[in-house]
Scaffold this motif. Structure first.
Motif, mmCIF file in Angstrom:
data_model
loop_
_atom_site.group_PDB
_atom_site.id
_atom_site.type_symbol
_atom_site.label_atom_id
_atom_site.label_comp_id
_atom_site.label_asym_id
_atom_site.label_seq_id
_atom_site.Cartn_x
_atom_site.Cartn_y
_atom_site.Cartn_z
ATOM 1 N N SER A 73 0.841 -1.181 0.000
ATOM 2 C CA SER A 73 0.000 0.000 0.000
ATOM 3 C C SER A 73 0.888 1.247 0.000
ATOM 4 O O SER A 73 1.946 1.264 0.590
ATOM 5 N N THR A 74 0.420 2.298 -0.687
ATOM 6 C CA THR A 74 1.256 3.491 -0.831
ATOM 7 C C THR A 74 0.958 4.555 0.200
ATOM 8 O O THR A 74 1.714 5.486 0.348
ATOM 9 N N ASP A 75 -0.196 4.426 0.864
ATOM 10 C CA ASP A 75 -0.654 5.469 1.778
ATOM 11 C C ASP A 75 -0.792 6.816 1.081
ATOM 12 O O ASP A 75 -0.558 7.869 1.658
ATOM 13 N N VAL A 76 -1.121 6.790 -0.215
ATOM 14 C CA VAL A 76 -1.337 8.035 -0.954
ATOM 15 C C VAL A 76 -2.669 8.605 -0.504
ATOM 16 O O VAL A 76 -3.679 7.905 -0.490
ATOM 17 N N SER A 77 -2.674 9.889 -0.132
ATOM 18 C CA SER A 77 -3.966 10.486 0.195
ATOM 19 C C SER A 77 -4.662 10.855 -1.113
ATOM 20 O O SER A 77 -4.006 11.085 -2.133
ATOM 21 N N ILE A 78 -5.975 10.898 -1.076
ATOM 22 C CA ILE A 78 -6.723 11.158 -2.305
ATOM 23 C C ILE A 78 -6.933 12.670 -2.429
ATOM 24 O O ILE A 78 -7.544 13.283 -1.552
ATOM 25 N N PRO A 79 -6.363 13.310 -3.494
ATOM 26 C CA PRO A 79 -6.442 14.767 -3.608
ATOM 27 C C PRO A 79 -7.888 15.255 -3.701
ATOM 28 O O PRO A 79 -8.777 14.537 -4.165
ATOM 29 N N TYR A 80 -8.084 16.511 -3.304
ATOM 30 C CA TYR A 80 -9.417 17.110 -3.284
ATOM 31 C C TYR A 80 -10.061 17.080 -4.673
ATOM 32 O O TYR A 80 -11.247 16.772 -4.813
ATOM 33 N N ILE A 81 -9.255 17.369 -5.711
ATOM 34 C CA ILE A 81 -9.787 17.409 -7.081
ATOM 35 C C ILE A 81 -10.394 16.041 -7.467
ATOM 36 O O ILE A 81 -11.418 15.943 -8.134
ATOM 37 N N VAL A 82 -9.758 14.972 -6.966
ATOM 38 C CA VAL A 82 -10.258 13.613 -7.257
ATOM 39 C C VAL A 82 -11.546 13.369 -6.474
ATOM 40 O O VAL A 82 -12.548 12.894 -7.032
ATOM 41 N N MET A 83 -11.536 13.710 -5.197
ATOM 42 C CA MET A 83 -12.718 13.515 -4.348
ATOM 43 C C MET A 83 -13.926 14.220 -4.977
ATOM 44 O O MET A 83 -15.029 13.679 -5.019
ATOM 45 N N ASN A 84 -13.689 15.417 -5.481
ATOM 46 C CA ASN A 84 -14.752 16.221 -6.089
ATOM 47 C C ASN A 84 -15.364 15.522 -7.294
ATOM 48 O O ASN A 84 -16.585 15.468 -7.449
ATOM 49 N N ARG A 85 -14.490 14.960 -8.152
ATOM 50 C CA ARG A 85 -14.962 14.303 -9.384
ATOM 51 C C ARG A 85 -15.681 12.987 -9.092
ATOM 52 O O ARG A 85 -16.517 12.538 -9.868
ATOM 53 N N GLU A 132 -0.528 -0.154 -13.096
ATOM 54 C CA GLU A 132 -0.207 -0.911 -11.890
ATOM 55 C C GLU A 132 -1.037 -0.328 -10.744
ATOM 56 O O GLU A 132 -1.000 0.884 -10.512
ATOM 57 N N VAL A 133 -1.804 -1.175 -10.057
ATOM 58 C CA VAL A 133 -2.615 -0.697 -8.927
ATOM 59 C C VAL A 133 -1.764 -0.763 -7.662
ATOM 60 O O VAL A 133 -1.369 -1.844 -7.219
ATOM 61 N N LEU A 134 -1.464 0.406 -7.093
ATOM 62 C CA LEU A 134 -0.567 0.497 -5.936
ATOM 63 C C LEU A 134 -1.317 0.443 -4.620
ATOM 64 O O LEU A 134 -0.766 0.067 -3.585
ATOM 65 N N ASP A 135 -2.589 0.818 -4.654
ATOM 66 C CA ASP A 135 -3.360 0.958 -3.421
ATOM 67 C C ASP A 135 -4.848 0.973 -3.810
ATOM 68 O O ASP A 135 -5.190 1.354 -4.935
ATOM 69 N N THR A 136 -5.707 0.557 -2.897
ATOM 70 C CA THR A 136 -7.150 0.592 -3.153
ATOM 71 C C THR A 136 -7.831 1.177 -1.928
ATOM 72 O O THR A 136 -7.591 0.710 -0.808
ATOM 73 N N GLN A 137 -8.660 2.196 -2.142
ATOM 74 C CA GLN A 137 -9.352 2.845 -1.027
ATOM 75 C C GLN A 137 -10.842 2.937 -1.346
ATOM 76 O O GLN A 137 -11.231 2.939 -2.520
ATOM 77 N N SER A 138 -11.659 2.997 -0.307
ATOM 78 C CA SER A 138 -13.100 3.152 -0.505
ATOM 79 C C SER A 138 -13.548 4.447 0.159
ATOM 80 O O SER A 138 -13.229 4.706 1.317
ATOM 81 N N ILE A 139 -14.254 5.279 -0.623
ATOM 82 C CA ILE A 139 -14.833 6.500 -0.054
ATOM 83 C C ILE A 139 -16.346 6.380 -0.209
ATOM 84 O O ILE A 139 -16.875 6.448 -1.313
ATOM 85 N N GLY A 140 -17.027 6.138 0.891
ATOM 86 C CA GLY A 140 -18.481 6.009 0.854
ATOM 87 C C GLY A 140 -18.973 4.911 -0.087
ATOM 88 O O GLY A 140 -20.020 5.054 -0.721
ATOM 89 N N GLY A 141 -18.214 3.838 -0.199
ATOM 90 C CA GLY A 141 -18.638 2.716 -1.060
ATOM 91 C C GLY A 141 -18.164 2.832 -2.500
ATOM 92 O O GLY A 141 -18.359 1.904 -3.285
ATOM 93 N N VAL A 142 -17.546 3.974 -2.865
ATOM 94 C CA VAL A 142 -16.936 4.108 -4.207
ATOM 95 C C VAL A 142 -15.480 3.653 -4.075
ATOM 96 O O VAL A 142 -14.705 4.255 -3.323
ATOM 97 N N ILE A 143 -15.116 2.575 -4.793
ATOM 98 C CA ILE A 143 -13.776 2.006 -4.645
ATOM 99 C C ILE A 143 -12.830 2.652 -5.664
ATOM 100 O O ILE A 143 -13.114 2.686 -6.863
ATOM 101 N N ILE A 144 -11.726 3.178 -5.149
ATOM 102 C CA ILE A 144 -10.779 3.934 -5.974
ATOM 103 C C ILE A 144 -9.485 3.138 -6.098
ATOM 104 O O ILE A 144 -8.859 2.781 -5.089
ATOM 105 N N HIS A 145 -9.095 2.830 -7.353
ATOM 106 C CA HIS A 145 -7.843 2.124 -7.621
ATOM 107 C C HIS A 145 -6.770 3.192 -7.838
ATOM 108 O O HIS A 145 -6.808 3.903 -8.847
ATOM 109 N N ILE A 146 -5.860 3.320 -6.905
ATOM 110 C CA ILE A 146 -4.803 4.331 -7.016
ATOM 111 C C ILE A 146 -3.666 3.678 -7.813
ATOM 112 O O ILE A 146 -3.040 2.728 -7.348
ATOM 113 N N SER A 147 -3.453 4.190 -9.026
ATOM 114 C CA SER A 147 -2.646 3.450 -9.995
ATOM 115 C C SER A 147 -1.550 4.311 -10.604
ATOM 116 O O SER A 147 -1.598 5.541 -10.555
#
Ligand SMILES: [Zn+2]
Length: 301
Positions: free
Chosen positions: A2-14, A79-94
């Protein structure tokens, strides 16, 4: 990893208006690969944040680390480095390795199976061990205070007022391995908190912070029933053997228990056997006479 990458605001918004991702890992935890359409893909900070209609990548959460792996299309590879879920939307951080992807592209995803299967075994082992702890310590309302899985070992923190003795630890290990050797089925299903509470009551260890609404029940047949959103194996035999590695005192009243299962447990057992064999060779006696000889050596010093 896991990369522990935080999800930027611009991504959260989209991604905020997207519907929840279909979670294939709950429909079939043994599914390693799948095909799905891209709902959204956002580039930010050198990463691509990809949301698919459905996925078998399990997001980080509930003590289980994120799945990693890769997703690819006809002319693209990530390459999928990390996977996070925000409110049930699963985000592949790649990280983009080849080409580019667009909304509606059909991609094929594949998780790093060896790592995920290890987590499935460790997660199931935690349910087996926890109920063994309850039975050995004779505490029905024992509560988890914390829990974390790793590839090498896992740990659970429990509210027990005194140190677990070496004899109790051995009893927990023996009990756990008995359950493994009995090949008990492990099942999970979705229900509501209210229904689960009505059926299982106090056995689920529900607290005020357990969310209302949909929950997942995991059952090791006639052994353990609890709420858990992780991935598990289908039979306790897949966790064989379970090894209790030790206990530590965290703070007043909280015991940390370390354990492992499957291949990782074999590696610990092999290491311990090699240590015993080396001691036997040093003292020129068979392993079964070691404890008697060491006891005498200690008494003589
Ligand atoms: Zn679980």
């Amino acid at each position: 990893m896991s990369t522990d990458v935080s999800i930027p605001y611009i991504v959260m918004n989209r991604l905020s208006d997207l519907r929840k991702t279909r979670q294939l890992f709950h429909e079939d935890p043994y599914m390693r690969s799948f095909e799905s359409k891209v709902l959204e893909a956002v580039e930010a900070n050198g990463n691509v944040f990809v949301v698919l209609e459905e996925t078998c990548f399990h997001p980080q959460g509930g003590g289980q680390p994120a799945d990693t792996g890769h997703i690819e299309g006809e002319n693209s590879k990530l390459e999928v480095l990390d996977t996070q879920s925000i409110g049930g939307v699963i985000i592949h951080i790649s990280r983009m390795k080849l080409g580019e992807i667009r909304v509606d592209d059909l991609l094929r995803g594949e998780i790093s199976w060896d790592t995920r299967y290890t987590y499935m075994k460790q997660h199931t082992a935690s349910h087996i061990v926890f109920s063994a702890v309850q039975r050995i310590l004779k505490i029905d309302d024992l509560q988890y205070m914390g829990f974390e899985l790793g590839k090498e070992k896992a740990r659970m923190d429990i509210n027990y007022g005194k140190p677990i003795s070496p004899e109790e630890l051995r009893g927990i290990e023996t009990f756990s391995n008995t359950i493994c050797l009995e090949s008990r089925p492990v099942k999970s299903w979705q229900t509501t908190r209210e229904e689960a509470e009505g059926t299982y009551g106090d056995r689920l260890g529900l607290t005020d912070v357990t969310p209302a609404g949909k929950v997942r029940v995991v059952e090791v047949q006639d052994w353990d029933t609890s709420l858990c959103s992780g991935t598990h194996v289908g039979s306790t035999s897949e966790c064989t053997p379970i090894r209790i590695l030790g206990r530590f005192r965290l703070q007043k009243g909280v015991e940390r228990l370390e354990f492992t299962s499957g291949k990782a447990a074999f590696q610990y057992i092999e290491r311990d056997l090699e240590t015993l064999n080396q001691l036997g060779r040093l003292l020129s006696i068979p392993v079964e006479k070691l404890s008697e000889r060491v006891k005498r050596l200690v008494e003589d010093t």
